[in-house]
Design an enzyme around this catalytic site. Structure first.
Site, PDB file in Angstrom:
ATOM      1  N   PRO A  74      46.124  36.205  40.267  1.00 48.96           N
ATOM      2  CA  PRO A  74      46.977  35.125  39.753  1.00 48.96           C
ATOM      3  C   PRO A  74      46.136  34.027  39.103  1.00 48.96           C
ATOM      4  O   PRO A  74      45.075  33.660  39.610  1.00 48.96           O
ATOM      5  CB  PRO A  74      47.694  34.601  41.004  1.00 48.96           C
ATOM      6  CG  PRO A  74      47.569  35.694  42.022  1.00 48.96           C
ATOM      7  CD  PRO A  74      46.297  36.408  41.716  1.00 48.96           C
ATOM      8  N   GLN A 116      45.065  30.315  37.709  1.00 49.84           N
ATOM      9  CA  GLN A 116      45.108  28.873  38.006  1.00 49.84           C
ATOM     10  C   GLN A 116      45.518  28.562  39.437  1.00 49.84           C
ATOM     11  O   GLN A 116      46.129  27.528  39.704  1.00 49.84           O
ATOM     12  CB  GLN A 116      46.058  28.169  37.015  1.00 49.84           C
ATOM     13  CG  GLN A 116      45.577  28.254  35.578  1.00 49.84           C
ATOM     14  CD  GLN A 116      46.448  27.473  34.614  1.00 49.84           C
ATOM     15  OE1 GLN A 116      47.651  27.387  34.788  1.00 49.84           O
ATOM     16  NE2 GLN A 116      45.834  26.919  33.584  1.00 49.84           N
ATOM     17  N   GLY A 121      43.043  29.172  41.988  1.00 51.89           N
ATOM     18  CA  GLY A 121      41.789  29.028  42.727  1.00 51.89           C
ATOM     19  C   GLY A 121      41.347  30.245  43.503  1.00 51.89           C
ATOM     20  O   GLY A 121      40.782  30.129  44.590  1.00 51.89           O
ATOM     21  N   LEU A 122      41.561  31.453  42.928  1.00 49.68           N
ATOM     22  CA  LEU A 122      41.129  32.688  43.598  1.00 49.68           C
ATOM     23  C   LEU A 122      39.962  33.351  42.855  1.00 49.68           C
ATOM     24  O   LEU A 122      39.689  34.525  43.053  1.00 49.68           O
ATOM     25  CB  LEU A 122      42.298  33.666  43.729  1.00 49.68           C
ATOM     26  CG  LEU A 122      43.456  33.193  44.618  1.00 49.68           C
ATOM     27  CD1 LEU A 122      44.579  34.225  44.633  1.00 49.68           C
ATOM     28  CD2 LEU A 122      42.980  32.906  46.038  1.00 49.68           C
ATOM     29  N   SER A 136      38.437  33.989  36.931  1.00 50.59           N
ATOM     30  CA  SER A 136      37.517  33.980  35.780  1.00 50.59           C
ATOM     31  C   SER A 136      36.188  34.621  36.133  1.00 50.59           C
ATOM     32  O   SER A 136      35.673  35.477  35.402  1.00 50.59           O
ATOM     33  CB  SER A 136      37.283  32.544  35.302  1.00 50.59           C
ATOM     34  OG  SER A 136      38.454  31.988  34.784  1.00 50.59           O
ATOM     35  N   SER A 137      35.613  34.224  37.271  1.00 48.93           N
ATOM     36  CA  SER A 137      34.305  34.775  37.642  1.00 48.93           C
ATOM     37  C   SER A 137      34.412  36.258  37.986  1.00 48.93           C
ATOM     38  O   SER A 137      33.436  37.002  37.843  1.00 48.93           O
ATOM     39  CB  SER A 137      33.689  33.987  38.800  1.00 48.93           C
ATOM     40  OG  SER A 137      34.491  34.041  39.946  1.00 48.93           O
ATOM     41  N   ASP A 167      31.832  31.385  44.676  1.00 48.06           N
ATOM     42  CA  ASP A 167      32.641  32.494  44.183  1.00 48.06           C
ATOM     43  C   ASP A 167      31.767  33.603  43.612  1.00 48.06           C
ATOM     44  O   ASP A 167      32.009  34.792  43.833  1.00 48.06           O
ATOM     45  CB  ASP A 167      33.598  32.007  43.086  1.00 48.06           C
ATOM     46  CG  ASP A 167      34.515  30.908  43.580  1.00 48.06           C
ATOM     47  OD1 ASP A 167      34.450  30.583  44.780  1.00 48.06           O
ATOM     48  OD2 ASP A 167      35.286  30.367  42.767  1.00 48.06           O
TER      49      ASP A 167
END
Length: 603
Positions: free
Chosen positions: A367, A369, A371-372, A375-376, A422
């Site tokens: 999901p 935006q 905070g999981l 992107s990385s 992350d």
């Protein structure tokens, strides 16, 4: 010694003119490689009198200047000059006063997409000579090769060992007859030859051993992620073995797409102190992942994702709704930035990449935006694909450095505010304890990272907002306050680290009640310095809802989601229903354990 008759047509053929990979003569490959007028003013070929006529005919047929085929006059092993003397003969007789590249013409190269321009650029960036090396394959003995020991930071060769006994060095980096020599170093060859009257001692291996170990000249190393085999001194069985081995590798690679996954993560303890020299514990979860696929292709292509990189919309209102919910930045920029940074990294680290192109595409169900670490995860999966495609090993790019690399893609290239946690947990995978203390970061450039036992973990749960637009601006002005030494913030980051150490002990002891208490303390500490306004109403509502059911709860990342621990199974079921009724997505976490899955997240 061939008694099959299969190789009778090769009798008397010089080794360099034997068929290589794909049937192309070995020397043809090297001539194509160096026949670049922008890089080389002249190319010379040195041979002996016995085989001179073969190479003269080859030169005529391949548009090689016949006058540049140099005959050293020898006809037997007894009257041979030796490799260094042959090179010195060309330098002296042709009055060469420039940088020189030296390549063995009878050297099998496992990769036919060799980029010599990258080698020359690296050589010119260093204040010394350059030796090409590769990592020995399994079954190759270091006692049969010239072995180099290389400083990973400066790429300077600290020691050269010609065919050492196995116990003399742990290095598996083998030098090949591929060198770049500066003009001012050419005179050393005549000095070396005067010390070696025997032709058998006039080898390049002994020359470099003398130049590096005794004369202490600056010589640098560049790694090629491919294999090399000199066939000048081997028999038919070794020639056919290596030719078959390399040809098989060549056939296998293009046919097989490379697909790699990286998983979403939840911060269980200590976040957000990873960006403030703190300590954290985080875990990859198999509920959500990013997957990248790489296929070899004629040109380099980055494929937009139909959902995450939209270029067509049903209407202006459709564009408005998608942009409001998901922003303007999809995953394509992550692929492009990773590729750019990867090339830059390999160039600086002295790793020559082959001239192969590829097509990259990605998919993700993480999901956005909330905070999981979505992107990385895309960057991490892309890096895995590139490493596999270019045969970059863990020695070339160790895990701690890999995490730094992924962070730099996001912070340096894309200006995404992020911490190391992350990237570390997505590289190491599983449940990871991380210490980012200033002393460690200053001394070694990364923290201390330790994988933790994942057996018999309690049922963690995750919930996130369907519309994360009100999840808050989590990082706020905390960084400025921390950098200015504000005692409240500095002390809070120290407390996050202490909570993490206590959580590590609780996990080791399987004390889940204690871990739940610590998770709640982590959230309250975060709230005390970030304030409710910064955390945002959506995050606070989820925390409040979880606590109504007696569950421990905290933010797993920058906001938009909460992670919790509920030890009462009945209340966990009730809580799931309550979250769903509140319009949130709820799931029980399935930890991703790399030791129980395929190696390195490859599928």
């Amino acid at each position: 010694n061939d008694d099959t008759g299969l190789y009778s047509h090769l009798t008397g053929v010089p080794k360099a003119l034997l068929p290589g990979i794909g049937g192309k003569k070995i020397l043809d490959f090297w001539w194509e490689t160096v026949n670049v007028r922008q890089l080389f003013t002249e190319v010379y070929l040195v041979t002996n009198a016995d085989k001179y006529k073969h190479y003269e005919r080859w030169a005529t047929a391949n548009d090689f200047p016949v006058e540049n085929v140099v005959n050293d006059g020898s006809t037997t092993l007894k009257d041979q000059l030796g490799a260094v003397a042959d090179l010195e003969l060309v330098i002296r007789s042709r009055k060469l006063e420039d940088e020189v590249v030296v390549i063995a013409g009878d050297m099998l190269c496992s990769d036919q997409n060799f980029d010599i321009a990258q080698v020359i650029r690296f050589f010119r960036s260093k204040p010394g000579e350059l030796i090409i090396y590769y990592e020995l394959e399994e079954g190759e003995r270091s006692s049969s090769r010239g072995i180099v020991e290389v400083c990973p930071e400066t790429h300077r060769i600290t020691r050269f060992l010609e065919k050492p006994e196995e116990e003399r060095t742990t290095s598996r980096l083998a030098s090949v007859v591929f060198y770049c020599v500066r003009r001012e170093t050419l005179s050393y060859m005549s000095d070396f030859l005067s010390l070696q009257p025997q032709a058998s001692e006039r080898t390049f291996g002994l020359f470099w051993e003398w130049l590096i170990n005794e004369k202490q000249l600056d010589v640098f190393g560049m790694k090629l992620p491919t294999g090399f085999q000199l066939i000048g001194q081997v028999g038919l069985s070794d020639y056919t073995k290596w030719l078959t081995h390399y040809s098989t590798k060549k056939q296998d690679n293009p046919a097989d797409p490379i697909t790699c996954r990286s998983y979403a993560r939840v911060g269980l303890m200590g976040n957000p102190s990873d960006g403030f020299n703190g300590k954290t514990i985080a875990m990859t979860i198999s509920n959500f992942w990013a997957e990248v696929t790489l296929v070899e292709s004629q040109t380099l292509v980055l494929v937009p994702h139909p959902l995450n990189d939209p270029t067509e919309f049903g209407s202006l209102q459709d564009l408005f709704c998608i942009s409001r919910r998901e922003g303007y930045l999809g995953g394509l920029r992550l692929l492009q930035a990773t590729c750019k940074k990867f090339y830059q990294f390999c160039s600086k680290r002295g790793i020559a990449l082959t001239k192969q192109n590829f097509t990259l595409k990605y998919d993700t169900n993480i999901p956005r935006q909330v905070g999981l670490a979505g992107s990385s995860a895309i960057v991490s999966a892309t890096l895995k694909c590139l490493m596999k495609f270019y045969n970059i090993t863990d020695n070339d790019l160790p895990k701690p450095i890999r995490a730094n690399f992924i962070l730099s893609v996001e912070t340096d290239e894309l200006f995404i505010t992020a911490g190391l946690q992350d990237r570390v947990v997505q590289v190491y995978e599983g449940l990871v304890y991380m210490d980012f203390s200033k002393k460690l970061m200053d001394e070694q450039g990364y923290g201390n990272y330790a994988s933790m036992d994942m057996s018999n973990l309690p049922p963690f749960w995750l919930a996130y907002l369907s519309d994360p637009s009100d999840s808050g601006r989590i990082h706020s002005n905390i960084r400025q306050r921390w950098l200015s030494g504000e005692s409240v913030v500095v002390e809070a980051m120290r407390s996050f680290a202490e909570l993490t150490d206590q959580a590590r002990a609780a996990i080791k002891e399987r004390d889940w009640s204690r871990l739940a208490q610590l998770m709640d303390q982590n959230f309250e500490l975060r709230r005390s310095i970030y304030t409710n306004d910064c955390l945002g109403p959506g995050n606070l509502r989820m925390v409040q809802l979880a606590r109504q059911f007696g569950s421990a709860v905290k933010l797993p990342g920058s906001g938009g989601a909460v992670v919790g621990l509920c030890l009462d199974q009945a209340r966990l079921v009730e809580m799931r229903q309550a979250f769903q009724e509140a319009g949130c997505v709820f799931c029980v976490i399935a930890p991703y354990n790399p030791s129980a899955s395929s190696v390195g997240g490859l599928h």
